[in-house]
Design a protein around this motif. Structure first.
Motif, PDB file in Angstrom:
ATOM      1  N   LEU A 140       0.661  -1.210  -0.042  1.00 30.04           N
ATOM      2  CA  LEU A 140       0.247  -0.061  -0.020  1.00 30.04           C
ATOM      3  C   LEU A 140       0.806   1.272   0.067  1.00 30.04           C
ATOM      4  O   LEU A 140       0.746   2.176  -0.570  1.00 30.04           O
ATOM      5  CB  LEU A 140      -0.973  -0.089   1.259  1.00 30.04           C
ATOM      6  N   VAL A 141       1.997   1.176   0.529  1.00 32.81           N
ATOM      7  CA  VAL A 141       2.838   2.354   0.844  1.00 32.81           C
ATOM      8  C   VAL A 141       3.406   2.563  -0.528  1.00 32.81           C
ATOM      9  O   VAL A 141       3.535   3.637  -0.949  1.00 32.81           O
ATOM     10  CB  VAL A 141       3.747   2.386   2.155  1.00 32.81           C
ATOM     11  N   ARG A 142       3.958   1.530  -1.221  1.00 30.70           N
ATOM     12  CA  ARG A 142       4.713   1.705  -2.250  1.00 30.70           C
ATOM     13  C   ARG A 142       3.635   2.034  -3.392  1.00 30.70           C
ATOM     14  O   ARG A 142       4.098   2.932  -4.079  1.00 30.70           O
ATOM     15  CB  ARG A 142       5.509   0.565  -2.678  1.00 30.70           C
ATOM     16  N   LEU A 143       2.480   1.676  -3.293  1.00 30.57           N
ATOM     17  CA  LEU A 143       1.738   2.191  -4.395  1.00 30.57           C
ATOM     18  C   LEU A 143       1.386   3.747  -4.224  1.00 30.57           C
ATOM     19  O   LEU A 143       1.441   4.378  -5.308  1.00 30.57           O
ATOM     20  CB  LEU A 143       0.116   1.581  -4.110  1.00 30.57           C
ATOM     21  N   HIS A 144       1.121   4.099  -2.864  1.00 33.84           N
ATOM     22  CA  HIS A 144       0.836   5.839  -2.723  1.00 33.84           C
ATOM     23  C   HIS A 144       1.871   6.479  -3.022  1.00 33.84           C
ATOM     24  O   HIS A 144       1.715   7.539  -3.868  1.00 33.84           O
ATOM     25  CB  HIS A 144       0.506   5.681  -1.145  1.00 33.84           C
ATOM     26  N   VAL A 145       3.158   6.077  -2.687  1.00 34.01           N
ATOM     27  CA  VAL A 145       4.283   6.910  -3.288  1.00 34.01           C
ATOM     28  C   VAL A 145       4.460   7.070  -4.464  1.00 34.01           C
ATOM     29  O   VAL A 145       4.864   7.886  -5.028  1.00 34.01           O
ATOM     30  CB  VAL A 145       5.510   6.105  -2.441  1.00 34.01           C
ATOM     31  N   ALA A 146       4.084   5.815  -5.412  1.00 29.60           N
ATOM     32  CA  ALA A 146       4.303   6.044  -6.719  1.00 29.60           C
ATOM     33  C   ALA A 146       3.363   6.894  -7.229  1.00 29.60           C
ATOM     34  O   ALA A 146       3.428   7.741  -8.388  1.00 29.60           O
ATOM     35  CB  ALA A 146       4.268   4.811  -7.237  1.00 29.60           C
ATOM     36  N   MET A 147       2.062   6.884  -6.879  1.00 25.22           N
ATOM     37  CA  MET A 147       0.916   7.619  -7.283  1.00 25.22           C
ATOM     38  C   MET A 147       1.317   8.996  -7.168  1.00 25.22           C
ATOM     39  O   MET A 147       1.157   9.974  -8.034  1.00 25.22           O
ATOM     40  CB  MET A 147      -0.341   7.215  -6.678  1.00 25.22           C
ATOM     41  N   GLU A 148       1.829   9.513  -5.841  1.00 34.17           N
ATOM     42  CA  GLU A 148       2.109  10.867  -5.537  1.00 34.17           C
ATOM     43  C   GLU A 148       3.183  11.354  -6.658  1.00 34.17           C
ATOM     44  O   GLU A 148       3.295  12.493  -7.135  1.00 34.17           O
ATOM     45  CB  GLU A 148       2.449  11.100  -4.180  1.00 34.17           C
ATOM     46  N   ALA A 149       4.437  10.542  -6.911  1.00 33.66           N
ATOM     47  CA  ALA A 149       5.595  11.153  -7.404  1.00 33.66           C
ATOM     48  C   ALA A 149       5.146  11.048  -8.867  1.00 33.66           C
ATOM     49  O   ALA A 149       5.759  11.947  -9.697  1.00 33.66           O
ATOM     50  CB  ALA A 149       6.728   9.864  -7.340  1.00 33.66           C
ATOM     51  N   VAL A 150       4.336   9.967  -9.525  1.00 39.67           N
ATOM     52  CA  VAL A 150       4.108   9.905 -10.915  1.00 39.67           C
ATOM     53  C   VAL A 150       3.046  11.072 -11.227  1.00 39.67           C
ATOM     54  O   VAL A 150       3.065  11.500 -12.368  1.00 39.67           O
ATOM     55  CB  VAL A 150       3.793   8.558 -11.365  1.00 39.67           C
ATOM     56  N   ASN A 151       2.050  11.426 -10.423  1.00 38.63           N
ATOM     57  CA  ASN A 151       0.987  12.045 -10.440  1.00 38.63           C
ATOM     58  C   ASN A 151       1.195  13.135  -9.592  1.00 38.63           C
ATOM     59  O   ASN A 151       0.116  13.600  -9.013  1.00 38.63           O
ATOM     60  CB  ASN A 151      -0.226  11.394 -10.847  1.00 38.63           C
ATOM     61  N   PRO A 152       2.032  14.078  -9.462  1.00 34.36           N
ATOM     62  CA  PRO A 152       2.132  15.015  -8.211  1.00 34.36           C
ATOM     63  C   PRO A 152       1.056  16.347  -8.267  1.00 34.36           C
ATOM     64  O   PRO A 152       0.545  16.439  -7.340  1.00 34.36           O
ATOM     65  CB  PRO A 152       3.670  15.508  -8.508  1.00 34.36           C
ATOM     66  N   LEU A 153       0.791  16.775  -9.333  1.00 32.48           N
ATOM     67  CA  LEU A 153      -0.214  17.828  -9.701  1.00 32.48           C
ATOM     68  C   LEU A 153      -1.558  17.176  -9.379  1.00 32.48           C
ATOM     69  O   LEU A 153      -2.188  17.875  -8.644  1.00 32.48           O
ATOM     70  CB  LEU A 153       0.129  18.610 -10.878  1.00 32.48           C
ATOM     71  N   THR A 154      -1.951  16.091 -10.221  1.00 37.63           N
ATOM     72  CA  THR A 154      -3.398  15.673  -9.738  1.00 37.63           C
ATOM     73  C   THR A 154      -3.320  15.323  -8.544  1.00 37.63           C
ATOM     74  O   THR A 154      -4.475  15.352  -7.756  1.00 37.63           O
ATOM     75  CB  THR A 154      -3.378  14.418 -10.672  1.00 37.63           C
ATOM     76  N   SER A 155      -2.486  14.653  -7.751  1.00 40.09           N
ATOM     77  CA  SER A 155      -2.394  14.074  -6.136  1.00 40.09           C
ATOM     78  C   SER A 155      -2.573  15.467  -5.553  1.00 40.09           C
ATOM     79  O   SER A 155      -3.298  15.408  -4.414  1.00 40.09           O
ATOM     80  CB  SER A 155      -1.282  13.372  -5.790  1.00 40.09           C
ATOM     81  N   TYR A 156      -1.669  16.500  -5.730  1.00 38.19           N
ATOM     82  CA  TYR A 156      -1.809  17.703  -5.032  1.00 38.19           C
ATOM     83  C   TYR A 156      -3.161  18.384  -5.123  1.00 38.19           C
ATOM     84  O   TYR A 156      -3.894  18.784  -4.055  1.00 38.19           O
ATOM     85  CB  TYR A 156      -0.752  18.745  -5.505  1.00 38.19           C
ATOM     86  N   VAL A 157      -3.842  18.302  -6.153  1.00 39.06           N
ATOM     87  CA  VAL A 157      -5.168  18.871  -6.213  1.00 39.06           C
ATOM     88  C   VAL A 157      -6.299  18.095  -5.630  1.00 39.06           C
ATOM     89  O   VAL A 157      -7.056  18.545  -4.867  1.00 39.06           O
ATOM     90  CB  VAL A 157      -5.538  19.086  -7.826  1.00 39.06           C
ATOM     91  N   THR A 158      -6.083  16.669  -5.736  1.00 39.69           N
ATOM     92  CA  THR A 158      -6.994  15.887  -5.104  1.00 39.69           C
ATOM     93  C   THR A 158      -7.043  15.807  -3.522  1.00 39.69           C
ATOM     94  O   THR A 158      -7.795  15.757  -2.857  1.00 39.69           O
ATOM     95  CB  THR A 158      -6.763  14.452  -5.644  1.00 39.69           C
TER      96      THR A 158
END
Length: 219
Positions: A82-100
């Motif tokens: 779960l942690v590895r998934l979440h880190v990757a989502m934030e790193a690969v999609n930083p602006l989308t994650s930031y807005v979300t």
């Protein structure tokens, strides 16, 4: 479809840079290179655009989270994945994650309930894993709610500071965060073969192409 993708990318750029409240519908049209009528035709109003962006991001986390839980019954393995998934989502999609992560309060009541429902479903995965690890003696946790929030906030923060070409690659950050997670819950490290290095997290359609060089990362 391509026009909708460009609208979402334009919206993410603007919402991340100047906030949802500070972005007008004309700003969105100008950023996407289309007029307001075309924007409404493809994407609806400003709030509909924000909801679509947030929902896609959270559904991506939910899908990856289900795979993480299905891989093993061991709560330590599940947590690390779960942690590895979440880190990757934030790193690969930083602006989308930031807005979300930051614009939920801008939504109307019905849309807020929908987005918070998705977020709660995802965060409940961490809750269940921590409860199971504590119950089976795999984890040593003094305060489960605080531990859950600490893990989530740690992962959410990656979008604030990760940059391609920096000191650490995404897989290296995932390794460090996985180690931090196991230490936080008081269990031994998970063997690399079980830690989830073979899963992939793709760049979301809403993520602007010019934000990073990597289009996907190990999760």
């Amino acid at each position: 479809m391509s026009s909708l993708i460009e609208i979402h990318r334009a919206a993410v750029r603007l919402f991340a840079r100047q906030g949802y409240a500070g972005t007008g519908i004309r700003d969105l049209g100008k950023e996407a290179g289309i007029n307001s009528a075309t924007l409404y035709h493809y994407a609806g109003g400003k709030e509909e655009i924000l909801v679509a962006i947030m929902a896609a991001c959270l559904e991506g986390l939910l899908d990856g989270g289900r795979r993480a839980l299905d891989h093993s019954a061991d709560p330590a393995v599940q947590l690390v994945r779960l942690v590895r998934l979440h880190v990757a989502m934030e790193a690969v999609n930083p602006l989308t994650s930031y807005v979300t992560d930051r614009e939920v309060r801008a939504l109307s009541a019905a849309n807020r309930a929908r987005v918070l429902g998705l977020r709660d479903d995802y965060e409940s995965m961490f809750q269940r894993v921590l409860e199971r690890g504590e119950r089976t003696g795999r984890f040593q946790i003094d305060d489960l709610p605080t531990t859950r929030m600490a893990l989530l906030e740690m992962c959410n923060g990656v979008s604030n500071w990760y940059h391609p070409g920096g000191r650490l690659s995404v897989p290296e950050i995932q390794d460090r965060f996985a180690d931090l997670a196991t230490r936080l819950v008081g269990c031994r490290s998970v063997p690399p073969a079980e830690s989830g290095t073979g899963l992939r997290v793709a760049r979301l359609d809403s993520e602007p192409l010019d934000q990073h060089a990597d289009e996907e990362a190990l999760a």
